[in-house]
Scaffold this motif. Sequence first.
Motif, PDB file in Angstrom:
ATOM      1  N   GLU A  86     104.777  43.994 111.063  1.00 57.75           N
ATOM      2  CA  GLU A  86     105.871  43.291 110.411  1.00 57.75           C
ATOM      3  C   GLU A  86     105.410  42.758 109.333  1.00 57.75           C
ATOM      4  OE1 GLU A  86     108.313  41.097 112.815  1.00 57.75           O
ATOM      5  OE2 GLU A  86     108.630  42.623 114.541  1.00 57.75           O
ATOM      6  N   GLU A  87     106.190  43.008 108.101  1.00 55.65           N
ATOM      7  CA  GLU A  87     105.636  42.690 106.747  1.00 55.65           C
ATOM      8  C   GLU A  87     105.257  41.263 106.533  1.00 55.65           C
ATOM      9  OE1 GLU A  87     107.393  42.993 102.245  1.00 55.65           O
ATOM     10  OE2 GLU A  87     108.353  43.839 103.723  1.00 55.65           O
ATOM     11  N   HIS A  88     105.940  40.284 107.159  1.00 58.59           N
ATOM     12  CA  HIS A  88     105.744  38.814 106.779  1.00 58.59           C
ATOM     13  C   HIS A  88     104.429  38.274 107.697  1.00 58.59           C
ATOM     14  CE1 HIS A  88     108.225  38.429 110.202  1.00 58.59           C
ATOM     15  NE2 HIS A  88     107.824  37.320 110.351  1.00 58.59           N
ATOM     16  N   ARG A  89     104.248  39.025 108.866  1.00 64.65           N
ATOM     17  CA  ARG A  89     103.150  38.423 109.909  1.00 64.65           C
ATOM     18  C   ARG A  89     101.609  38.531 109.452  1.00 64.65           C
ATOM     19  NH1 ARG A  89     105.788  38.619 115.712  1.00 64.65           N
ATOM     20  NH2 ARG A  89     107.951  38.505 115.170  1.00 64.65           N
ATOM     21  N   VAL A  90     101.310  39.545 108.619  1.00 67.44           N
ATOM     22  CA  VAL A  90      99.985  39.532 108.042  1.00 67.44           C
ATOM     23  C   VAL A  90      99.593  38.290 107.366  1.00 67.44           C
ATOM     24  CG1 VAL A  90      98.351  40.874 107.030  1.00 67.44           C
ATOM     25  CG2 VAL A  90      99.487  41.942 108.624  1.00 67.44           C
ATOM     26  N   PRO A  91     100.538  38.243 105.966  1.00 68.56           N
ATOM     27  CA  PRO A  91     100.237  36.978 105.295  1.00 68.56           C
ATOM     28  C   PRO A  91     100.062  35.497 106.080  1.00 68.56           C
ATOM     29  CG  PRO A  91     101.725  38.588 104.421  1.00 68.56           C
ATOM     30  CD  PRO A  91     101.685  39.003 105.603  1.00 68.56           C
TER      31      PRO A  91
END
Length: 263
Positions: free
Chosen positions: A242-247
């Motif tokens: 999920e896009e926001h979770r790695v940052p």
Amino acid sequence: MTAEQSDSPVAAFWRFETDDERRIVRDVLYRRFPRLTSLLADCFATVSTYDIARPGYLDGDNDVIAEILVLLADVNGNLDRVSVGRMREILGEGMARSLGRLPEPHAVQEAARLVRAESATIDWEALAWTATDFDGGTRPEDLRPLSPPFWALLNTTEQHAAFNAVVNRAFPRTTAILLECLEKADPLDIVYPDQTPEYPDVVREALVLISDVYADLSRVTPERLENVLYEALARCFGEPPEEHRVPHAVNLITEHVALRSSD
């Protein structure tokens, strides 16, 4: 280099305490990269002027090979993706880390020449997938993860125990921080209460992807760390997070490192 490692500028990434640890980790590495291992062994055997066997231990070349394999983790042993200059650096670094001293420049130069010459006729891209199943065969396209995992053949309880013993002893803080932050950020939304950790495989991949800095998180920029986590997740799960979770995971890791640095 981190305090978890030796103060020597050429400490080894793989530091074994028992012959069983060395045997098991080597076996996994060599079965994962059989053609590359064979090529490196042949080249070092030819560079006979450079003694890579330690006194009382005549198998020193294998420790050098294990160091070189982990330094090639980012390209998964694909020598087509390594420049001539970078190959010299990797070979020299692998020798130095294993032996605890800087190698002779002419030996590194000759080893790099031999590696480049012998690798020219090999399709390394195809070989990247050859050891990703139990039988050493290749996976169909639709079953492959986004990138081949470095630790594709870490399958048995004995192998997991040996690997964990080595890296937990050498990199306890890095391992703990990565696992805690990945579980908390949960990039794939798979963590549930009272379950075993979901991201140990990702941590294993991340450790070798930053082996060039001895898995020292204080020496990894946030930008590189984000790329490393994306790559490790792709290798292990074969699907985008999920896009926001790695940052978010990167921010958590950075905060942990900053707190430890201020202690």
